[in-house]
Design an enzyme around this catalytic site. Structure first.
Site, short mmCIF file in Angstrom:
data_model
loop_
_atom_site.label_atom_id
_atom_site.label_comp_id
_atom_site.label_asym_id
_atom_site.label_seq_id
_atom_site.Cartn_x
_atom_site.Cartn_y
_atom_site.Cartn_z
N GLY A 113 0.80 -1.22 0.00
CA GLY A 113 0.00 0.00 0.00
C GLY A 113 0.83 1.27 0.00
CB CYS A 114 -0.24 4.72 0.86
SG CYS A 114 -1.66 4.84 -0.26
CG ASN A 115 3.64 1.09 4.48
OD1 ASN A 115 4.76 0.74 4.84
ND2 ASN A 115 2.74 0.20 4.07
CB ALA A 116 5.15 0.25 -0.30
#
Length: 362
Positions: A167-170
């Site tokens: 997701g976006c934290n990657a």
């Protein structure tokens, strides 16, 4: 794959470099196809045969207008959707159809960004020692990292790590991993690639799952790549950023607020309305822990590369921390021109920040 184990003192003496990792090059890429956010509601409800849902369409139009997104680049086209009508319903079985496109398009888009980063780096591709690839778009084995290795012609001995469904934290997580790899393997040059294709979450509207409309409005396709290493060679490599430290934290009891599930109908998206508040309530504690060792407490004294999960998050973080309007300008500009690019987003912002800095000679 093989692993050789040596005494601890041997490995520390032979491999570790005592210094911070640095970003040596950045590259980004997007599909040629793009959509105008102001006209997208008409396209979306037409292509999904949902024009009779008038109230739902007007709600979607309001969401798009408030998003502060001007355009988004997308692999999916009207031709692709017409050939695969199962993609245009909300819950029809469609995973195979999505996979057919994703397994080829994700590494292909990743290659475009990687080639730009390698060109800027200016060194032979044979000097890449590690490859870290991440995507939230599809799952396959051999993975996208293996396919990219072939597409780029990397050494068959390159050390690979594939990260799916982060997701976006990657994007930030990949920088953390690259930092660890570079600082613990002397002479390493780590190629990081984040490639996202939102075909995985595209689907028709649902009267029961209204947060699906947010996904249809917010996400765009793109890939970004950076090359990370220590001890840049004078005259041969130009460091752009120094990765001084990294950290990660979990806000307790929040796992139900932001979820993606891979099902027969594709990747489903759920985001509660509490997400912006949860972030703003906890962001300053994270900043204090990160910057206190360096004596920094003025949040306007540092530059910002904040993932734009959405315009509401940017607004609330800016207000909470008392940031000047220019501090999150790069995040807002990337959101406007590309939408939320999931893992690739922070690297797009990183690229924009360094370009503006170079232009302003800062």
């Amino acid at each position: 794959m093989s692993t050789t184990v040596l005494p601890d003192t041997w490995s520390r003496r032979a491999k570790r470099f005592e210094g911070h990792a640095k970003i040596l090059a950045v590259g980004t890429a997007t599909p040629a196809n793009w959509v105008d956010q102001t006209t997208y509601p008409d396209f979306y409800f037409r292509i999904t045969n949902s024009e009779h849902l008038l109230e739902h369409k007007e709600k979607f139009r309001r969401i798009c207008n408030k998003s502060k997104i001007r355009k988004r680049h997308l692999v999916l086209t009207e031709e692709l959707l017409k050939k695969n009508p199962n993609l245009c319903t909300y819950n029809e079985t469609s995973l195979n159809t999505r996979q057919d496109t994703l397994v080829s398009e994700v590494p292909k888009l990743g290659k475009e960004a990687a080639m730009k980063a390698i060109k800027e780096w200016g060194r032979p591709i044979s000097e890449i020692t590690h490859l870290v690839f991440c995507t939230t778009s599809g799952v396959d084995m051999p993975g996208a990292d293996f396919q990219l290795t072939k597409l780029l012609g990397l050494n068959i001995s390159v050390k690979r790590l594939m990260m799916y469904q982060q997701g976006c934290n990657a994007g930030a997580a990949m920088l953390r991993l690259a930092k660890d790899l570079a600082e613990n393997n002397k002479g390493a040059r780590v190629l990081v690639v984040c490639s996202e294709v939102t075909l995985s979450v595209f689907r028709g509207p649902s009267l029961q799952q209204e947060d699906n409309l947010l996904a249809q409005c917010l996400f765009g396709d793109g890939s970004a790549a950076v090359i990370v290493g220590t001890d840049p060679r004078p005259g041969l490599e130009t460091p752009l950023f120094e990765l001084v430290s990294s950290a990660q934290t979990i806000i307790p009891d929040t796992d139900s607020h932001l979820k993606l599930h891979l099902l027969e109908m594709g990747l489903t998206f759920h985001c509660s309305k509490a997400v912006p508040s949860l972030i703003t309530q906890n962001v300053e504690d994270c900043l204090v822990k990160a910057f206190e060792p360096f004596g920094i407490s003025d949040w306007n004294s540092i530059f910002w590369i904040l993932h734009p999960g959405g315009n509401a998050i940017l607004d609330r973080v800016e207000e909470r921390l008392g940031l000047g309007p220019e501090k999150l300008r790069a995040s807002r500009d990337v959101l406007s021109e590309y939408g939320n690019l999931t893992s690739a987003c922070v690297l797009f912002i990183l690229d924009l920040v360094r370009r503006k800095s170079k232009k302003q000679q800062q």
